[in-house]
Enzyme design. Structure first.
Site: not given
Ligand code: UDX
Length: 440
Positions: A30, A121, A161-162, A268
């Site tokens: 990161d 995404t 993934l939630r 999302c």
């Protein structure tokens, strides 16, 4: 296998830590040095059930490490996942600046064959752009005679993934979607996910990118459909809870994601619906259905505010107690949380806000002003003229409402997630309103 994850946010960190846990050697990268420092001290920058144990276990087993250099981490890895943020631009487009930056940094460090995987995404055709960006950097290096031409593949492997159940979702996926252009890349990604013994869908990159946008957009569509039905139920005198139960028993429909409430939020659904509408426009299709899904989500919050105003009469100088701020339970994430718009609108009407959330207080203090943050639900209820429930935390299902009733100025509850039983609340002496259950 040696794996690098570029971007250690919700998706990158869960993916990296879980890939280490199933046996790979993973470096999570990161550019936020303080985040990397925290991670090296075994501190998680996010709240995600079960993730901390996996972090500690895999660092101890030396299968997981952290770095702030994309180039270094990419050198050693055979597979490099791009999991950086793809925030929405003003016009709804996905902002792919960080994706391009990661691709270029990866290319700078490449001195052998790699599979570069889109985990973030992204809209269809991004894989093509990533390939072009990498080729450009390699060509530049080649021109300076620094490296022979290096072979690489790009792949798409969207996550499902939630937040709040991300580790479980990773370890027990309904399916793993892999978009590839070569058998070589397919073989490598099969190897990466082999320990999960999960159903793999192998397809081309464009189709894999569309699967992600289409899946999230369809889930958002189910939620907006349920929310629209809730408005009709209140007008005809029907019970939305019974209606969605009756619908959901049809296995072609399914009960999940049919819960009416104050609307969807999170990092999302809002972003992916916007990006899919924009992608469609760009390729010449007007996705009016999805634009309506977005409108219904916005009007659901407005309808809830109207319900509160209609029963509070005057909001000015009234104290409104808010239970739940996060966009959903089991997360500290406030991104596009319905609570943001709802609290801002109540404050605009002159209401004084008291609020409590089990996990999202830290993030909330950064985005709200003029809100009194409380230590628990009872503190919120003290001298409140009404209670507004926005997130269905399990903790709120255990509240002692007899005590709440004593503490409030006025026993009036607006339940934005239909988490309480209407009859129960009336028996306890509350004036109680929910979503789509108010005219039965
Ligand atoms: C979502 C997708 O579920 C996941 O597959 C994708 O990878 C990322 O986006 P997430 O945003 O973490 O996951 O949460 P999710 O549980 O899907 O809920 C999203 C929003 O919808 C929340 O605000 C939730 O409150 C709301 N919701 C969900 C409803 O309003 N009604 C429902 O029935 C379900």
């Amino acid at each position: 296998m040696n794996i690098a994850i570029i971007g250690s946010g919700y998706v990158g960190l869960v993916t990296g830590i879980c890939l280490a846990d199933i046996g790979h050697k993973v470096v999570c990268v990161d550019n936020d040095i303080s985040k990397i420092k925290k991670l090296k001290n075994l501190e998680l920058p996010i709240y995600e059930p079960g993730l901390e144990d996996l972090l500690k276990r895999n660092v101890k087993k030396k299968r997981l490490s952290f770095s702030s250099s994309v180039t270094d981490a990419s050198k050693k890895a055979e597979v490099i996942f791009i999991a950086v943020g793809t925030p929405s631009k003003k016009n709804g487009d996905a902002d792919l600046t960080y994706v391009e930056g990661a691709a270029r940094d990866i290319a700078k460090g490449m001195d052998s064959y790699k599979v570069i995987v889109e985990k973030s995404t992204v809209p269809a055709h991004t894989g093509k752009e990533i390939k072009r960006a990498i080729r450009l950097v390699l060509h530049q290096k080649h021109k300076n005679k620094r490296v022979k031409n290096i072979d690489f593949d790009v792949a798409s492997n969207p996550e499902f993934l939630r937040e709040g159940s991300a580790v479980t979702d990773f370890m027990n996926p309904d399916r793993i979607v892999v978009g590839v252009e070569t058998k070589k890349a397919e073989k490598i990604l099969r190897e990466v996910y082999k320990p999960l013994k999960a159903r793999l869908i192998i397809t081309d990159i464009n189709s894999a990118e569309i699967i992600k946008h289409a899946s999230n957009s369809f889930l958002a569509t189910k939620i907006s459909f349920a929310n629209a039905i809730s408005q009709i139920c209140d007008k005809v005198g029907a019970d939305v809870l019974k209606v969605v139960e009756g619908m959901g028993l049809d296995k072609r429909i399914g009960r999940d994601f049919l819960s009416a409430g104050v609307g969807y939020g999170g990092s999302c659904f809002p972003k992916d619906v916007d990006a899919f509408v924009r992608l469609s426009e760009k390729v010449g299709y007007d996705f009016s259905l999805l634009r309506e899904v977005r409108c219904i989500n916005e009007s659901q919050k407005k309808a809830f505010l109207k319900l509160i105003e209609s029963h509070m009469w005057i909001l000015k100088n009234k104290t409104v107690g808010v239970l739940g701020l996060a966009f959903k339970p089991n997360t500290d994430d406030m991104r596009s949380a319905p609570s943001f718009d709802i609290i801002k609108s109540l404050q605009k009407e002159g209401a004084k806000i008291k609020a409590y959330d089990p996990q999202a207080m830290g993030n909330s203090k950064k985005i709200f002003s003029g809100v009194k943050f409380c230590k628990d639900a009872y503190d919120v209820a003290k001298s409140a003229d009404c209670l507004v429930v926005l997130t269905e935390w399990d903790e709120f299902s255990k509240i002692n409402f007899r005590k709440i009733r004593q503490l409030m100025n006025n026993p009036l509850v607006f339940d934005g997630r239909n988490m309480y039983d209407r009859q129960e609340m009336k028996k306890l002496g509350f004036e109680y309103y929910g979503i789509g259950i108010n005219s039965i």
